[in-house]
Design an enzyme around this catalytic site. Structure first.
Site, PDB file in Angstrom:
ATOM      1  N   HIS A  51      -1.995   6.519   4.694  1.00 26.36           N
ATOM      2  CA  HIS A  51      -2.788   6.603   3.580  1.00 26.36           C
ATOM      3  C   HIS A  51      -4.470   5.239   4.081  1.00 26.36           C
ATOM      4  O   HIS A  51      -3.754   4.575   4.205  1.00 26.36           O
ATOM      5  CB  HIS A  51      -2.429   6.660   2.024  1.00 26.36           C
ATOM      6  CG  HIS A  51      -3.596   7.991   1.498  1.00 26.36           C
ATOM      7  ND1 HIS A  51      -3.946   7.081   0.730  1.00 26.36           N
ATOM      8  CD2 HIS A  51      -3.425   8.513   1.306  1.00 26.36           C
ATOM      9  CE1 HIS A  51      -4.699   7.750   0.093  1.00 26.36           C
ATOM     10  NE2 HIS A  51      -4.163   9.401   0.014  1.00 26.36           N
ATOM     11  N   ASP A  87       0.724  15.268   2.671  1.00 26.09           N
ATOM     12  CA  ASP A  87       0.447  16.275   3.514  1.00 26.09           C
ATOM     13  C   ASP A  87       2.293  16.621   4.726  1.00 26.09           C
ATOM     14  O   ASP A  87       1.825  17.935   4.703  1.00 26.09           O
ATOM     15  CB  ASP A  87      -0.366  16.417   3.904  1.00 26.09           C
ATOM     16  CG  ASP A  87      -2.089  16.651   3.540  1.00 26.09           C
ATOM     17  OD1 ASP A  87      -2.415  17.355   2.719  1.00 26.09           O
ATOM     18  OD2 ASP A  87      -2.646  15.477   3.494  1.00 26.09           O
TER      19      ASP A  87
END
Ligand code: CMC
Length: 373
Positions: free
Chosen positions: A260, A311
């Site tokens: 991320h 996700d």
């Protein structure tokens, strides 16, 4: 002159926002001050949508009115149904959703009307109609007729009804609702920033949302949830995970669902979504997929120290709920419409054209030669 380049705008603070806060040091996320994992534990997606737009959680009366407005606006026009049905069956569902949003802008005589009230109305209408659009697309791809939206079921149950013509077990509906809460908002991510850039030119809300859908589609952003499932399917079984990771890392491939830009030590949304995925695996008896999920994660994290993002659990959870892999990102759109439009309203309320600079590294200035001949 040597300018400092902030590639990918990494670490650049572009503006203020009161919608959500991402804290890098603690890897935490709050919507309007409330930790997202607490919202997921205690509330439904409808409460959270209201919160994101209005700044406060709704009272019972406010929630009832909000839900009634959503229920009343779920149906889409026969013209839009025909447009969706007329698109190629193998069109990517994100292109279908983007086309539908552009169409809704084209037929809204108030598309360019300014002001918070008018734009909040448009945002609520998109929130009500996006599930209908995604569900019709699903059904036509499976050769099935649309199922009309209900006017009594809550948001998540109504979506299942429109997609599968039945409402599944409560745990399934709840897991889906949790995913909607977790996906709703995430500060200046790529798609939200896209929406803000478009809004900053004083363009309309539909254009900003259509642009945001385009940004979300990419696998480095929202498209990662479908890429995760495609990856897990390619790996196949837990015993193949290690060799598959060896090969992917040798190719310098990015492992989908991990890493991320902001969170470097874990994403606070993951434990909640992971639990929702585990609940799905229990309901569906999908122990092999759960085993693969855990083995793959342990192996990759132990090698690289790069943690899963939202996700990673949401992809396989949607798979077990029965959705097609390429519809996972449109489902993300159904949720993120709340965050995008809250940011659009915020940008409109205190606008400055977003127009950064670039450092030129092309040819030096030169004279145009005379035309040949
Ligand atoms: N697989 C393999 N290596 C990775 C990954 C990954 N998923 N993520 C980061 N790295 C490596 C990267 O190659 C780099 O290594 P090196 O320093 O040797 O070049 C290092 O970690 C730092 O990464 P970065 O590229 O500087 O990180 P970033 O902030 O630019 O990228 C990211 C963040 C999300 C684009 C990236 O982690 C990625 O591509 N992840 C996979 C796609 C994905 O899951 N996207 C969803 C993001 S979260 C939800 C959302 O926004 O929708």
């Amino acid at each position: 002159m040597t300018e400092e380049i902030k590639k990918g705008l990494a670490g650049v603070v572009v503006d203020t926002t009161a919608v959500s806060k991402v804290v890098q040091e603690t890897n935490s996320l709050t919507y309007r001050g409330y930790p997202v994992q607490e919202l997921a534990a205690k509330r439904n997606f409808e409460d959270v949508a209201y919160l994101i737009w209005n700044g406060e959680l709704p009272t019972e009366e406010q929630l009832a009115e909000f839900k009634a407005r959503e229920h009343a606006q779920r149906e889409i026009s026969p013209e839009l149904v025909d447009i969706i049905l007329g698109l190629p069956k193998d069109a990517h569902p994100m292109h279908v959703v983007q086309t539908a949003v552009a169409y809704l802008g084209a037929v809204d005589p108030d598309a360019d009307t300014e002001g918070e009230e008018a734009n909040l109305e448009k945002a609520e209408r998109l929130y009500a109609q996006l599930p209908t659009i995604v569900a019709i697309d699903h059904r036509r791809r499976h050769g099935l007729d649309p199922v009309a939206p209900t006017t009594d079921l809550d948001y998540a149950a109504n979506f299942f009804k429109m997609v599968f013509d039945e409402v599944p077990a409560e745990e399934v509906v709840r897991s889906f609702d949790i995913s909607m809460i977790l996906y709703a908002e995430h500060s200046f991510n790529a798609s939200t920033f896209t929406a803000r850039v478009i809004t900053s030119t004083t363009s309309d809300l539909y254009s900003a949302v259509a642009g945001a859908i385009g940004a979300l589609k990419g696998p480095l952003h929202g498209g990662a949830n479908e890429a995760v499932m495609a990856m897990l399917e390619e790996v196949g079984t837990a015993d193949r995970a290690s060799a598959w990771i060896d090969d992917a890392l040798a190719r310098k491939a990015k492992i989908m669902g991990f890493g991320h830009r902001v969170y470097k030590n874990g994403d606070s949304r993951v434990p909640t979504m992971r639990k929702a995925f585990e609940d799905m695996a229990a309901v569906k008896g999908a122990n092999d997929l759960l085993d693969l999920y855990n083995t793959f994660e342990e192996d990759f994290v132990s090698r690289k120290g790069i943690y899963p993002n939202l996700d990673y659990p949401s992809g396989p959870a949607y798979h077990l709920m029965g959705f097609d892999t390429d519809q996972f990102t449109p489902i993300f759109v159904m949720s993120r419409i709340t965050g995008w439009t809250a940011h659009i309203l915020e940008q409109q309320a205190n606008n400055a054209l977003i127009r950064p600079l670039s450092a030129y590294d092309g040819e030096p200035q030169r004279e145009v030669p005379d035309a040949r001949g």
